[in-house]
Design an enzyme around this catalytic site. Structure first.
Site, short mmCIF file in Angstrom:
data_model
loop_
_atom_site.label_atom_id
_atom_site.label_comp_id
_atom_site.label_asym_id
_atom_site.label_seq_id
_atom_site.Cartn_x
_atom_site.Cartn_y
_atom_site.Cartn_z
N LYS A 1 0.91 -1.33 -0.05
CA LYS A 1 -0.07 0.10 -0.10
C LYS A 1 0.77 1.18 0.12
CE LYS A 1 -4.22 -2.16 2.17
NZ LYS A 1 -4.89 -1.78 3.34
N ARG A 2 2.11 1.11 0.40
CA ARG A 2 2.69 2.44 0.65
C ARG A 2 3.18 2.86 -0.89
NH1 ARG A 2 8.37 1.05 0.71
NH2 ARG A 2 8.88 -0.91 0.81
#
Length: 487
Positions: free
Chosen positions: A251-252
């Site tokens: 997700k980063r």
């Protein structure tokens, strides 16, 4: 076709509904879909939902929605492992009966203590196989008496287990490195190792195409195939997808859920084309091409084009694919996609469909994503739109310019002709009459008509919006109050 079977290929996509369809899973589904369609085979959708605590119906629907959005239709299923528990228990019984599995009576606490002791002594924290030495009759009697037990596979104590991978070639694991793994837990729920093999056998799969992170699971599955006397399918492990920093995609690095990309305004064909080229190449004859239709991808796809190297997810590249596809779409094809964005943005187009289609045609070369049609392009479809404050400050701050635009509106109102050529003549003639550069009026008009500093040719915009809207919007800026930006 690399296969050890005379049957046409039968492949599967088998996601776990403990999360939505993510990029890696979508790429796996796509490769299976392309392979099945290329060879006229069968794609089976199987939902591996035996993790009852983490699986949910919402996640299942999210997976199905993601596949439908990508256009990945399946031929059989969806099948749910939670509804197939008897098959797994029957498979475990076969392995017990043939001596390839045994009952394990060790408790969770005992296993944890032994693992801790092994780790402290510098040994691999593997199961010590002590229950494997219990006489089969004794073990059966203990189970019949109600003693809790799991079922473990009896891994051969010597030699190695190998398989031929269609991507990585021969892969081999020493049996001494493979733990006697659990097949059935003491509560009767199967582990992944058992359920996946039982299903793949029962579904007559010829090829297993999945992520390279499953390579370590494969010897355990190969051992079960052999113990069951069943032909082993062809394995093809596809490389992982990494972020730009070469770490596992997460997700980063941005959105990883397929539906999140839909919400970002990506068109499905662009995402599918982009995904197909993450870890696969169509061959040297097409090395200079990147845009491929679905039909072309199906025709060209093969396991021999899959790379051994990990792929890198490039958001800028995806954005490029998206703009190329939007530019190539017919306006009629974009219209329903734009309608979805208008609905989400509470924007109700106030123009006839013919004018809306003309506006889409005008704007699509400048669209970065579908959201632009309800955002930066909103003024082309509705009279309710917002002005970009920076554009207003830059081009409408001068009260004199705003006043001149009001006069220009009167000129256009009186004009008998309203074409690109005539509107340009009126503006440039008006600028010359007022002794000023036409650029100031062009820039101011663009902001007055669209709310933005950037747009297609101003005079094409005027013709698209129509005389009545142009007059009304130019006249409105005369009374606009432009506040000074904060220092």
């Amino acid at each position: 076709m690399p296969t050890n079977s005379k049957e046409t290929p039968r492949v599967r996509f088998a996601p776990s509904p403990t999360g939505y369809l993510h990029v890696g899973g979508a790429r796996t589904a796509l490769f299976n879909w392309l392979f099945a369609r290329h060879f006229g085979g069968t794609l089976i959708l199987r939902i591996e939902d035996t993790d009852f605590e983490r699986s949910s119906e919402a996640m299942v629907e999210g997976i199905l929605e993601g596949m439908r959005w990508l256009g990945l239709n399946w031929d059989e299923g969806p099948f749910f492992q939670s509804q197939r528990l008897e098959l797994y228990r029957a498979t475990a019984e076969k392995l017990l009966a043939s001596g390839h599995a045994y009952y394990c009576f060790c408790t969770k606490e005992e296993l944890e203590q032994r693992r801790a002791e092994a780790a402290a002594a510098g040994r691999p924290p593997m199961y010590d196989r002590r229950c494997r030495n219990i006489d089969r009759a004794t073990a059966a009697a203990r189970k019949a008496a109600g003693e809790a037990c799991a079922v473990r596979f009896a891994v051969p104590e010597g030699g190695a287990t190998s398989f031929e991978d269609a991507v990585f070639g021969k892969v081999e694991f020493a049996n001494s490195e493979i733990e006697d793994f659990v097949l059935l837990r003491s509560d009767g729920i199967p582990t992944y190792h058992l359920s996946v093999v039982a299903d793949d056998v029962e579904m007559r799969l010829t090829h297993i195409i999945r992520g390279a992170d499953h390579i370590s699971n494969t010897p355990k599955q190969v051992l079960q195939y052999r113990a069951l006397g069943v032909e082993t399918p062809i394995f093809a492990h596809v490389p992982l997808i990494l972020g730009p920093d070469k770490t596992r995609l997460s997700k980063r690095h941005g959105a990883t859920s397929v539906i999140a990309y839909k919400e970002m305004g990506i068109v499905p064909e662009a995402f599918r084309n982009f995904l197909a080229l993450l870890g696969w190449t169509p061959g040297s004859a097409h090395k200079d091409r990147e845009i491929f239709s679905s039909e072309e991808l199906i025709e060209l796809f093969g396991l021999d084009g899959i790379s051994k190297s990990n792929a890198v997810f490039d958001n800028d590249k995806l954005a490029w694919f998206n703009t190329e596809y939007i530019r190539a779409y017919e306006a009629e094809r974009l219209l329903p996609l734009a309608r979805e964005e208008w609905q989400k943005a509470d924007c109700e187009p106030t123009r006839p469909e013919s004018e809306i289609l003309a506006a889409i045609e005008l704007l699509k070369p400048r669209a970065r994503n579908l959201k632009d049609f309800a955002g930066a392009f909103r003024a082309y479809f509705s009279d309710e739109f917002e002005f970009d404050p920076a554009a207003v400050t830059k081009f409408l701050k001068d009260e004199h310019v705003r006043g001149l635009l009001g006069e220009l509106a009167e000129r256009y109102a009186a004009a008998e002709e309203f074409t690109e050529e005539s509107t340009e003549q009126v503006l440039r003639g008006f600028a010359e009459e007022k002794g000023m550069k036409a650029g100031a009026l062009i820039n101011g008009s663009r902001v007055a008509l669209t709310g933005q500093a950037v747009a297609p040719s101003l005079f094409a915009v005027m013709v698209n919006l129509g005389k009545e809207r142009v007059v009304k919007r130019l006249a409105a800026v005369k009374g606009m109050v432009v506040e000074e930006p904060p220092a």
